[in-house]
Design an enzyme around this catalytic site. Sequence first.
Site, PDB file in Angstrom:
ATOM      1  N   CYS A 113       0.879  -1.160  -0.030  1.00  0.00           N
ATOM      2  CA  CYS A 113      -0.070   0.048   0.141  1.00  0.00           C
ATOM      3  C   CYS A 113       1.118   1.191   0.107  1.00  0.00           C
ATOM      4  CB  CYS A 113      -0.993   0.044   1.269  1.00  0.00           C
ATOM      5  SG  CYS A 113      -2.433   1.168   1.025  1.00  0.00           S
ATOM      6  N   HIS A 221      -3.759  -5.014   0.280  1.00  0.00           N
ATOM      7  CA  HIS A 221      -3.408  -5.348   1.782  1.00  0.00           C
ATOM      8  C   HIS A 221      -3.269  -6.825   1.840  1.00  0.00           C
ATOM      9  CE1 HIS A 221      -2.492  -1.543   3.941  1.00  0.00           C
ATOM     10  NE2 HIS A 221      -3.524  -0.798   3.252  1.00  0.00           N
ATOM     11  N   GLU A 223      -2.073  -8.770   4.048  1.00  0.00           N
ATOM     12  CA  GLU A 223      -2.051  -9.349   5.512  1.00  0.00           C
ATOM     13  C   GLU A 223      -3.633  -9.194   5.879  1.00  0.00           C
ATOM     14  OE1 GLU A 223      -2.262  -4.700   5.962  1.00  0.00           O
ATOM     15  OE2 GLU A 223      -1.405  -5.969   4.536  1.00  0.00           O
TER      16      GLU A 223
END
Length: 251
Positions: A113, A221, A223
Amino acid sequence: MRPSIGITTYDDVASWGLWHSRAAMLPWPYVDSVRRSGGRPVLLPPGGDEDEARATVAGLDGLIVAGGPDIDPVRYGAARHPATQPPVTERDAWDLAVTASALILGVPLLAICRGMQVLNVLRGGTLHQHVQDLVGHARHDGPDAGFGLHKVRICRDSALAGILPEGGYIDVPTHHHQAVDLLGDGLRAVAWEEDGLIEAVEAGPSELEGFAGFVLGVQWHPERGEDPRVFGALVTAAAERAAMRALAPTA
């Protein structure tokens, strides 16, 4: 031993228990994603100079430049958009310095990001400061204090396609209002949203000094999703670097 993966952090004010203080912070999913993929997370708070950044990165097997606030547009020669967040000067300087060190030293790099935007700015690129002005929709934004989903298409002729080989579009977790505009030197766009915004970059042709090894930036993202393969690819590259360092003769 598991390869060490540095992760850049926030510098902000936080509250926990009876305490309210300036803190180096990182959302836990970054840590969890690295550990689940076989890495050993090491937090890298901002504030050090370029010498500290280089010495720190030299001791790592891999680096994640994490998401966070907007980069000061002064860094890429632009006037501030009304929607751009206030500058975070120390974090900008630190993230740029550790990213530069990873490229110079050949440390595997995953830029997420804001991290992908840092990588692009470091290489002389620019940013769209508020993508809604450009695309006319809010798919990239995600909900307040949360993450949405949008689709990305990955170039088949790319290293990223070797990690995520599905054809067509895939869903990815998203929360951003800025994006890559002019692509920086040595970077190649390898994924796009349905609206055409660049969603991933990797090492490509360079008119200046090139760089080699694992270099990947994703605007989404990973994660925050259920797919560990991007982190797995970073940790695999980091483990290879760790093995090479272990075999290198000492002075």
